[in-house]
Design an enzyme around this catalytic site. Structure first.
Site, PDB file in Angstrom:
ATOM      1  N   HIS A 189      35.108   2.344  -1.317  1.00  0.00           N
ATOM      2  CA  HIS A 189      35.259   2.326   0.143  1.00  0.00           C
ATOM      3  C   HIS A 189      34.888   0.965   0.685  1.00  0.00           C
ATOM      4  O   HIS A 189      34.062   0.260   0.109  1.00  0.00           O
ATOM      5  CB  HIS A 189      34.405   3.419   0.790  1.00  0.00           C
ATOM      6  CG  HIS A 189      32.972   3.384   0.358  1.00  0.00           C
ATOM      7  ND1 HIS A 189      32.551   3.935  -0.838  1.00  0.00           N
ATOM      8  CD2 HIS A 189      31.881   2.844   0.936  1.00  0.00           C
ATOM      9  CE1 HIS A 189      31.243   3.741  -0.963  1.00  0.00           C
ATOM     10  NE2 HIS A 189      30.818   3.079   0.097  1.00  0.00           N
ATOM     11  N   HIS A 220      33.468  -1.015   4.040  1.00  0.00           N
ATOM     12  CA  HIS A 220      32.750  -0.865   5.313  1.00  0.00           C
ATOM     13  C   HIS A 220      33.279  -1.892   6.315  1.00  0.00           C
ATOM     14  O   HIS A 220      33.406  -3.077   5.988  1.00  0.00           O
ATOM     15  CB  HIS A 220      31.260  -1.168   5.138  1.00  0.00           C
ATOM     16  CG  HIS A 220      30.484  -0.188   4.340  1.00  0.00           C
ATOM     17  ND1 HIS A 220      29.723   0.807   4.912  1.00  0.00           N
ATOM     18  CD2 HIS A 220      30.315  -0.054   2.998  1.00  0.00           C
ATOM     19  CE1 HIS A 220      29.119   1.511   3.962  1.00  0.00           C
ATOM     20  NE2 HIS A 220      29.461   1.007   2.791  1.00  0.00           N
TER      21      HIS A 220
HETATM   22  P1  AMP Z   1      27.726   2.954   0.134  1.00  0.00           P
HETATM   23  O1  AMP Z   1      26.223   2.852   0.197  1.00  0.00           O
HETATM   24  O2  AMP Z   1      28.425   1.638   0.246  1.00  0.00           O
HETATM   25  O3  AMP Z   1      28.177   3.777  -1.065  1.00  0.00           O
HETATM   26  O4  AMP Z   1      28.144   3.720   1.458  1.00  0.00           O
HETATM   27  C1  AMP Z   1      28.358   5.087   1.527  1.00  0.00           C
HETATM   28  C2  AMP Z   1      28.469   5.384   2.993  1.00  0.00           C
HETATM   29  O5  AMP Z   1      29.057   6.654   3.135  1.00  0.00           O
HETATM   30  C3  AMP Z   1      27.138   5.433   3.730  1.00  0.00           C
HETATM   31  O6  AMP Z   1      27.134   4.431   4.744  1.00  0.00           O
HETATM   32  C4  AMP Z   1      27.087   6.834   4.306  1.00  0.00           C
HETATM   33  O7  AMP Z   1      26.547   6.869   5.605  1.00  0.00           O
HETATM   34  C5  AMP Z   1      28.547   7.227   4.317  1.00  0.00           C
HETATM   35  N1  AMP Z   1      28.813   8.655   4.238  1.00  0.00           N
HETATM   36  C6  AMP Z   1      28.314   9.543   3.337  1.00  0.00           C
HETATM   37  N2  AMP Z   1      28.823  10.777   3.571  1.00  0.00           N
HETATM   38  C7  AMP Z   1      29.663  10.651   4.621  1.00  0.00           C
HETATM   39  C8  AMP Z   1      30.495  11.560   5.338  1.00  0.00           C
HETATM   40  N3  AMP Z   1      30.558  12.851   5.010  1.00  0.00           N
HETATM   41  N4  AMP Z   1      31.222  11.078   6.372  1.00  0.00           N
HETATM   42  C9  AMP Z   1      31.167   9.771   6.718  1.00  0.00           C
HETATM   43  N5  AMP Z   1      30.399   8.876   6.080  1.00  0.00           N
HETATM   44  C10 AMP Z   1      29.649   9.299   5.056  1.00  0.00           C
END
Ligand code: AMP
Length: 140
Positions: free
Chosen positions: A101, A103
């Site tokens: 993903h 950001h």
């Molecule tokens: P990372 O630390 O780069 O793997 O980021 C994962 C991101 O996913 C975090 O910023 C979380 O807040 C976000 N996240 C986890 N579950 C969900 C969800 N169900 N909907 C939207 N964002 C999410």
């Protein structure tokens, strides 16, 4: 098939999300943790764990959408004056969801967000720079 992760479930509609953009290849939705207002994630619909798993075709389908998503987020609020776009790849890099993903973190005047900036405090001698660059060059 590998077990579905949370983003697979959002893509399939099994769990809800605040969607902002969708096409055949990607889905973009608000991050539940809003680092700043409008913090958005964009995920490939095809499951890949991280950047290391993209082939050229997937990279073209997904990564070429980055400017379009960034511009839409910026256009959504006149107060957005910049944006950090980042991708955590691997646990040591801060990745917590192992479905690749990107950001999009809008920046505002005085938003008080402190993202770790790449340190400039590790200069090395010329030979070391050359050795490190050569080691990477050889991998292409
Ligand atoms: P990372 O630390 O780069 O793997 O980021 C994962 C991101 O996913 C975090 O910023 C979380 O807040 C976000 N996240 C986890 N579950 C969900 C969800 N169900 N909907 C939207 N964002 C999410």
């Amino acid at each position: 098939m590998a077990e579905e992760d949370i983003f697979d479930k959002i893509i399939s509609g099994e769990i809800p999300a605040y969607k902002v953009y969708e096409d055949d290849d990607v889905l973009a939705f608000l991050d539940l943790s809003q680092a700043t207002p409008g913090h958005t994630l964009m995920v490939p619909k095809q499951h890949v764990d991280s950047i290391f798993d993209y082939d050229d075709a997937l990279a073209e389908k997904v990564l070429t959408k980055i400017p379009k998503v960034a511009r839409a987020i910026k256009a959504s609020d006149d107060a957005i004056i910049g944006m950090n776009i980042l991708m955590n790849n691997g646990e040591p890099a801060g990745q917590s969801v192992f479905h690749s993903h990107i950001h999009f973190i809008p920046r505002y005047a005085d938003d008080d967000l402190n993202l770790p900036a790449p340190s400039t405090e590790h200069p090395v001698d010329e030979q070391t720079y050359n050795e490190r660059a050569e080691k990477i060059r050889k991998q292409f």
